[in-house]
Design a protein around this motif. Structure first.
Motif, PDB file in Angstrom:
ATOM      1  N   GLY A   1       0.770  -1.298  -0.100  1.00  0.00           N
ATOM      2  CA  GLY A   1      -0.051   0.030  -0.091  1.00  0.00           C
ATOM      3  C   GLY A   1       1.010   1.279   0.093  1.00  0.00           C
ATOM      4  N   ALA A   2       1.908   1.183  -0.349  1.00  0.00           N
ATOM      5  CA  ALA A   2       3.080   2.419  -0.457  1.00  0.00           C
ATOM      6  C   ALA A   2       3.155   2.865  -1.459  1.00  0.00           C
ATOM      7  N   LEU A   3       3.887   3.928  -1.742  1.00  0.00           N
ATOM      8  CA  LEU A   3       4.281   4.683  -3.086  1.00  0.00           C
ATOM      9  C   LEU A   3       5.889   4.615  -3.136  1.00  0.00           C
ATOM     10  N   VAL A   4       6.480   4.003  -4.359  1.00  0.00           N
ATOM     11  CA  VAL A   4       7.613   4.296  -4.311  1.00  0.00           C
ATOM     12  C   VAL A   4       8.191   5.502  -5.282  1.00  0.00           C
ATOM     13  N   ILE A   5       9.054   6.080  -4.311  1.00  0.00           N
ATOM     14  CA  ILE A   5       9.282   7.503  -4.827  1.00  0.00           C
ATOM     15  C   ILE A   5      10.586   7.426  -5.669  1.00  0.00           C
ATOM     16  N   ASP A   6      11.774   6.615  -4.959  1.00  0.00           N
ATOM     17  CA  ASP A   6      13.061   6.481  -5.776  1.00  0.00           C
ATOM     18  C   ASP A   6      13.582   5.275  -5.263  1.00  0.00           C
ATOM     19  N   GLN A   7      14.649   5.189  -5.829  1.00  0.00           N
ATOM     20  CA  GLN A   7      15.551   3.735  -5.609  1.00  0.00           C
ATOM     21  C   GLN A   7      16.964   4.125  -5.786  1.00  0.00           C
ATOM     22  N   PHE A   8      17.679   3.331  -4.990  1.00  0.00           N
ATOM     23  CA  PHE A   8      19.353   3.467  -5.120  1.00  0.00           C
ATOM     24  C   PHE A   8      19.761   2.108  -4.950  1.00  0.00           C
ATOM     25  N   THR A   9      20.569   1.950  -5.971  1.00  0.00           N
ATOM     26  CA  THR A   9      21.543   0.564  -6.040  1.00  0.00           C
ATOM     27  C   THR A   9      22.942   0.831  -5.802  1.00  0.00           C
ATOM     28  N   GLN A  10      23.779  -0.146  -5.381  1.00  0.00           N
ATOM     29  CA  GLN A  10      25.033  -0.052  -5.451  1.00  0.00           C
ATOM     30  C   GLN A  10      25.703  -1.563  -5.446  1.00  0.00           C
ATOM     31  N   LYS A  11      26.680  -1.534  -6.510  1.00  0.00           N
ATOM     32  CA  LYS A  11      27.645  -2.729  -6.716  1.00  0.00           C
ATOM     33  C   LYS A  11      28.787  -2.671  -5.576  1.00  0.00           C
ATOM     34  N   ARG A  12      28.813  -3.698  -4.744  1.00  0.00           N
ATOM     35  CA  ARG A  12      29.901  -3.832  -3.800  1.00  0.00           C
ATOM     36  C   ARG A  12      30.561  -5.265  -3.982  1.00  0.00           C
ATOM     37  N   GLU A  13      31.862  -5.440  -3.496  1.00  0.00           N
ATOM     38  CA  GLU A  13      32.285  -6.692  -3.277  1.00  0.00           C
ATOM     39  C   GLU A  13      31.787  -7.448  -2.045  1.00  0.00           C
ATOM     40  N   ARG A  14      31.240  -6.649  -0.988  1.00  0.00           N
ATOM     41  CA  ARG A  14      30.965  -7.325   0.266  1.00  0.00           C
ATOM     42  C   ARG A  14      29.854  -6.201   0.814  1.00  0.00           C
TER      43      ARG A  14
END
Length: 414
Positions: free
Chosen positions: A40-53
């Protein structure tokens, strides 16, 4: 004028891609957005990151943390949902650093289960799973059972004014365990009676929103026995109904909760008795959404959970559903399999035919002489055996057919 409409929760999604999850990361993030919408929520933004760990303190790096903090201020974000499971310490650090509520994928799924639970058993199962998840987080300034403002992550026991005392929570979990064990005994008794009845038992399994409930309703007929909707985890409770496959041959069909990537272990434990409804059948129908571009990942997820539940030895019929909206170049990855749309006019007939063909491979052939004086037994025979030929002879009917190895003993009565 006062606006009484409930304010929709504004959410920012975050996830890290590592070598271990690189193949399923994209589909997992898409799924996280769908789960958030389901809650029931609204997605405003998204962040992703590539990491070794993953970072031990914040899961993500300090630079990405600053970007998220800025996005929270600009986008008036209420909640940040991480795709990965957060440790209690990471959860505390992130809430302190970001200044908003932070939950992870696991708590989001638990929240949706709390929203979907309808039966008393389902509510108990969800509450136990939530309490087991929250227990290690009830330390210091960690997650409170009743969050200020409510929203995602506060349904189920989170809405009640429970003491945040670990001893109290453990006592509550023990009490729920006792109630669920009583329910489990009742389920076991019902399963035993079903097995003794001679009915061939079929279980529907598959990824959430693959169309299992629609398939259940189509097999049963006009009456809608299972709630169906195009959403994740539309149904949680196991439902078993009788289905006639041809002539008088009758089987039982069980529909239960769908699977998903990284299904919380707390849920698997709590829903053990419900999932066992599908683990004690003679044939599994694995329903796959052919229209989903990530269906192969879904298949692998289901197969892994089947392995965890010791269901690998059960025969499986793979059914690719929703072919009416699948790509024109669709190619099945599991063989043997059938492709159909259960919503189309001939879909249910194709499914019944495929089940009968599968039973021909699983059943044993038999031939019996049924005296005319016992002709009244023929309808009963047709209910648990596939009668293929009945020939009238001088003193008896010569009957040819197929029967489940488990039910062959019943032929002694004929």
């Amino acid at each position: 004028m006062i606006d009484l409409d409930e304010k929709q929760e504004r959410v920012l999604l975050a996830g890290i891609e590592t070598f271990e999850n690189s193949e399923s990361f994209e589909s997992s993030m898409i799924e996280l957005a769908e789960l958030t919408k389901t809650a029931g929520a609204l997605v405003i933004d998204q962040f992703t990151q590539k990491r070794e760990r993953p970072d031990g303190r914040f899961l993500i790096g300090s630079g990405k943390l600053e970007q998220i903090r800025f996005a929270i201020e600009v986008g008036y974000i209420d909640t940040v949902i991480f795709n990965e499971r957060l440790t209690p310490r990471q959860n505390i650090n992130l809430e302190n650093a970001l200044g908003v509520k932070v939950i992870d994928r696991m708590q989001l799924i638990l929240d949706i289960f709390a929203m979907r639970a309808r039966s008393h058993e389902g509510m108990l199962q969800v509450e136990e799973a939530q309490l087991n998840y929250l227990l290690p987080r009830l330390v210091g300034q960690g997650i409170e059972l009743s969050r200020q403002g409510g929203g995602i992550g506060s349904r189920g026991p989170g809405e009640s004014k429970l003491e945040t005392d670990r001893r109290y929570i453990r006592t509550r979990i023990e009490a729920i365990d006792k109630q669920l064990k009583k329910v489990e005994k009742t389920r076991e008794t019902i399963r035993q009676k079903r097995s003794e009845s001679g009915l061939f038992q079929i279980g529907l399994i598959g990824y959430t929103n693959a169309g299992k409930s629609s398939m259940m309703n189509a097999l049963v007929g006009v009456q809608k026995v299972q709630y169906e909707k195009d959403e994740l985890f539309a149904t949680l409770d196991a439902t078993t109904k009788l289905v006639q496959l041809g002539d008088d041959f009758t089987v039982s069909v069980t529909d239960t909760v769908g699977f998903i990537q990284n299904l919380p272990t707390e849920l698997i434990k709590a829903f053990k008795s419900t999932l066992e409804e599908s683990a004690n059948v003679n044939l599994l129908i694995h329903v796959i959404d052919a229209s989903n571009p990530h269906h192969q990942i879904h298949e692998e997820t289901v197969q892994k959970i089947m392995s965890d539940l010791d269901m690998i030895a059960i025969p499986v019929l793979n059914v690719y559903n929703k072919m009416d909206i699948a790509p024109t170049d669709f190619a099945p990855t599991l063989t043997p399999s059938i492709q159909l749309s259960i919503k189309e006019e001939n879909g249910v007939q194709w499914l019944k035919t495929a089940i009968l063909e599968k039973l021909h491979d699983l059943f044993d052939a038999f031939e019996i002489e049924l005296p005319y004086a016992q002709a009244y037994k023929l309808p009963e025979l047709r209910k648990f055996a596939l009668v293929e030929q009945v020939v009238e002879k001088e003193t008896a009917y010569h009957v040819k057919g197929l029967v489940s190895p488990d039910m062959r003993w019943k032929l002694d009565n004929y």
